[in-house]
Design a protein around this motif. Sequence first.
Motif, PDB file in Angstrom:
ATOM      1  N   LEU A  68      -0.514   9.464  -7.455  1.00  0.00           N
ATOM      2  CA  LEU A  68       0.916   9.775  -7.507  1.00  0.00           C
ATOM      3  C   LEU A  68       1.460  10.095  -6.120  1.00  0.00           C
ATOM      4  N   LEU A  69       0.690  10.846  -5.349  1.00  0.00           N
ATOM      5  CA  LEU A  69       1.104  11.192  -3.990  1.00  0.00           C
ATOM      6  C   LEU A  69       1.196   9.933  -3.125  1.00  0.00           C
ATOM      7  N   LEU A  70       0.199   9.050  -3.226  1.00  0.00           N
ATOM      8  CA  LEU A  70       0.204   7.802  -2.461  1.00  0.00           C
ATOM      9  C   LEU A  70       1.418   6.945  -2.828  1.00  0.00           C
ATOM     10  N   LEU A  71       1.717   6.825  -4.121  1.00  0.00           N
ATOM     11  CA  LEU A  71       2.869   6.029  -4.554  1.00  0.00           C
ATOM     12  C   LEU A  71       4.174   6.587  -3.989  1.00  0.00           C
ATOM     13  N   ARG A  76       8.546   6.021  -0.139  1.00  0.00           N
ATOM     14  CA  ARG A  76       9.348   6.624   0.942  1.00  0.00           C
ATOM     15  C   ARG A  76       9.361   5.732   2.176  1.00  0.00           C
ATOM     16  N   ARG A  77       8.210   5.148   2.484  1.00  0.00           N
ATOM     17  CA  ARG A  77       8.100   4.263   3.657  1.00  0.00           C
ATOM     18  C   ARG A  77       8.655   2.867   3.374  1.00  0.00           C
ATOM     19  N   GLN A  78       8.857   2.566   2.106  1.00  0.00           N
ATOM     20  CA  GLN A  78       9.328   1.253   1.665  1.00  0.00           C
ATOM     21  C   GLN A  78       8.461   0.124   2.219  1.00  0.00           C
ATOM     22  N   THR A  79       7.161   0.336   2.117  1.00  0.00           N
ATOM     23  CA  THR A  79       6.209  -0.669   2.578  1.00  0.00           C
ATOM     24  C   THR A  79       4.991  -0.656   1.673  1.00  0.00           C
ATOM     25  N   MET A  80       4.340  -1.785   1.558  1.00  0.00           N
ATOM     26  CA  MET A  80       3.134  -1.887   0.737  1.00  0.00           C
ATOM     27  C   MET A  80       2.107  -2.728   1.491  1.00  0.00           C
TER      28      MET A  80
END
Length: 100
Positions: A68-71, A76-80
Amino acid sequence: QLETLEQEEQECLELRPHPTEKRTHIVTHQHGMTVTKTLQEGEAEPQCQSFCYSRAKLRGLLLEGASLLLLRVLARRQTMPPDLVFPAIDTEGDLCTSSY
């Protein structure tokens, strides 16, 4: 560097005439991690199973809270990052992988 020290999960099913309760307790120790699953159906004796995993097998493990924290960080960074895969523990207490 974040590490899960302990995690508890509880699920209750109110099915008549035998309500069912499932509990999973995960705790980290110096040799790795122990997963204990308890299942109680109605008034029957609880059934317990424990699994132990070594630190080597758990390198990079991502449990529910950390996931959940990672997601949230990724959103927030809008990157994957491509091919983001982590070791995880499934609902049965077995090692599996979690892909994003």
